[in-house]
Design an enzyme around this catalytic site. Structure first.
Site, short mmCIF file in Angstrom:
data_model
loop_
_atom_site.label_atom_id
_atom_site.label_comp_id
_atom_site.label_asym_id
_atom_site.label_seq_id
_atom_site.Cartn_x
_atom_site.Cartn_y
_atom_site.Cartn_z
N HIS A 1 35.56 55.22 44.90
CA HIS A 1 35.84 55.47 43.48
C HIS A 1 35.22 56.77 42.98
O HIS A 1 34.86 56.89 41.81
CB HIS A 1 35.33 54.31 42.62
CG HIS A 1 35.83 52.97 43.06
ND1 HIS A 1 37.18 52.67 43.14
CD2 HIS A 1 35.17 51.84 43.45
CE1 HIS A 1 37.32 51.41 43.54
NE2 HIS A 1 36.14 50.90 43.74
N ASN B 1 33.83 40.25 37.93
CA ASN B 1 34.95 41.02 38.47
C ASN B 1 35.98 40.11 39.15
O ASN B 1 36.95 40.57 39.70
CB ASN B 1 34.40 42.05 39.46
CG ASN B 1 35.33 43.23 39.67
OD1 ASN B 1 36.02 43.65 38.76
ND2 ASN B 1 35.35 43.76 40.87
N LYS C 1 31.27 42.17 47.65
CA LYS C 1 30.84 41.58 46.37
C LYS C 1 31.44 40.21 46.12
O LYS C 1 30.73 39.26 45.79
CB LYS C 1 31.26 42.50 45.20
CG LYS C 1 30.61 43.85 45.15
CD LYS C 1 31.00 44.61 43.88
CE LYS C 1 32.45 45.02 43.81
NZ LYS C 1 32.82 46.02 44.85
#
Length: 475
Positions: free
Chosen positions: A197, A150, A127
């Site tokens: 996650h 982020n 990302k």
């Protein structure tokens, strides 16, 4: 929640969950717009108290040591990305009929009428690199842009700031997407999907669904990975604006409406006049730094989003040439006695490590740390033939050792029990003794770092220092 004007925040009772960077940013912004803001955080101590004192000066109340009780009168909760949906605070909010949103949602709602469009990126891995590549390409096209979300500056600060942007390159985690129901990007990409996650999301299905939210309401292009069918499924499931197209990227020859690679050239068969007969050359594989397979995929995704925004081919090439990767992402540290030492400390999960291992052979692999619930059989099976040897470090190294015993029993393994500050130096020396000229010693831990280090940056620095010390001895 619906769109709110800035005036709608006057007098609202907002609770912000978490005293981290995004929480402090949200608290300051909303207090500045007239909201009555309370920040709650389960922590205490010096750093927390210092931040609380700073926020108090801005008119924000802070409650330390209790992150579970919903302050009385709260009519909106703004959460920080790391807080799990199962947190007691959110259960209390649900019981009281109070919405829970994240900083990305607030940023989206606070945009002005002339706000720049968002080109959004998510995925299990790649990302940050892809977002920064995209920003580099947009800059090369002469557009005013920033890589945010982020990474970098808190997203609310950018939206409320005075800097006039033409377009924003926005990295979004699954956490942020979970709490951003109103987000509608110009175009968006899901780079890949792999288990990660799961302790936060509860299941792979829930994790994928949160990633897929990035496509909702897209205007021009939903960019997906042709090698990862799960990303295309998310495009199919998305409710987009009429005329929005599905655009694939592939490391192979692209079909119509795809970007891909032909004889060392990155080509576009999506944003051309006749995509059935035409292909537009964008850049050479050699323009991508570093030209590892997964990084070429990142470059194609960035190029697809830039092209969706109307960027010319030459800017794609110039932007990729100008891009410099962050530290600890497939970073060449040194060559010692004919052996290359590569720092990919950022490979904190199995998917990232597999991509890194696929870029080299033969490899002496340094791995281990906190597994975060991951299993390693698939990673070892995919990479076994490339391995000269393995050096294991960290709390959950036994999980990798057992996978190696099952799927690569002939590969020599050094299991380092020590977890002191000298452990990485010992790991590098053990790796050096296993390596032969022409090999690569690769730090791609496939695990988080917090068992032994503050973060993956510190782990990468420890590796680089150990390698440099080794190089000095052989100088």
């Amino acid at each position: 929640m619906g769109s709110r004007q800035v005036s709608d925040w006057q007098g609202r009772n907002v609770t912000v969950a978490g005293l981290g960077v995004s929480g402090v940013s949200a608290a300051r912004a909303l207090a500045g717009l007239g909201a009555r803001v309370t920040v709650v955080d389960g922590g205490s101590g010096g750093t927390h108290e210092a931040r609380a004192a700073e926020l108090a000066e801005a008119g924000v109340a802070v409650r330390l040591g209790d992150a579970e009780t919903l302050p009385e009168g709260t009519d909106l909760v703004v959460t920080s990305p790391g807080w799990k949906p199962s947190s007691p605070l959110f259960a209390a909010a649900a019981a009281a009929g109070v919405d829970v949103v994240g900083d990305v949602e607030i940023a989206w709602l606070l945009r002005g009428p002339d706000a720049p469009p968002w080109l959004a990126i998510t995925g299990t891995n790649g990302k940050t690199t892809t977002t920064r590549m995209l920003a580099s390409i947009l800059t090369a096209a002469g557009l005013r842009t920033a890589a945010i979300g982020n990474i970098g500056t808190p997203i609310i600060d950018v939206v409320l700031g005075d800097e006039p942007y033409d377009v924003l390159a926005v990295e979004l985690s699954s956490y942020q997407l979970h709490w951003a129901p109103s987000l509608r990007a110009h175009s968006a990409a899901v780079l890949n999907l792999a288990p990660d996650h799961l302790d936060w999301h509860g299941s792979m299905e829930a994790y994928a669904a949160d990633k897929g939210r990035i496509y909702e309401g897209n205007k021009v292009a939903c960019v997906y990975n042709a090698a990862d069918p799960a990303t295309e499924e998310l495009v199919r499931a998305a409710d987009v604006e009429e005329g929005c197209r599905a655009i694939g990227f592939t490391l192979g020859t692209p079909g119509p409406s795809q970007l891909g690679v032909v004889e060392g050239i990155l080509v576009d068969r999506a944003f051309v006049a006749d995509r059935h007969k035409q292909a537009q050359e964008l850049a050479e594989v050699a323009d991508v730094n570093p030209p590892a397979p997964h990084n070429i995929a990142n470059a194609l995704a960035a190029a697809a989003l830039a092209r969706a925004f109307g960027v010319e081919p030459a800017a794609v090439r110039d932007g990729l040439r100008a891009f410099r990767p962050d530290a600890h992402r497939i970073e060449h540290v040194a060559e010692v006695e004919g052996v290359a030492y590569i720092d990919d400390s950022k490979a904190t999960n199995t998917h990232a490590a597999e991509a890194s291992l696929a870029a080299y052979e033969p490899i002496v692999w340094i791995a281990g740390g906190l597994a975060k619930g991951a299993t390693f059989d698939e990673l070892v099976t995919a990479s076994a033939k490339r391995l000269r040897g393995v050096v294991l470090i960290g709390a959950d190294r036994a999980l990798i050792r057992e996978a190696l015993a099952r799927h690569a029993p002939e590969v020599p393994v050094v299991d380092l029990e020590r977890t002191d500050t000298g452990a990485m130096s010992a790991a590098v020396r053990e790796a050096a003794s296993l390596a032969r000229p022409g090999d690569t010693v690769l730090l791609a831990p496939a695990c988080a770092s917090m068992d032994m280090f503050t973060n993956y940056n510190e782990r990468g620095e420890a590796f680089a220092e150990a390698v440099r010390a080794l190089a000095d001895e052989h100088a």
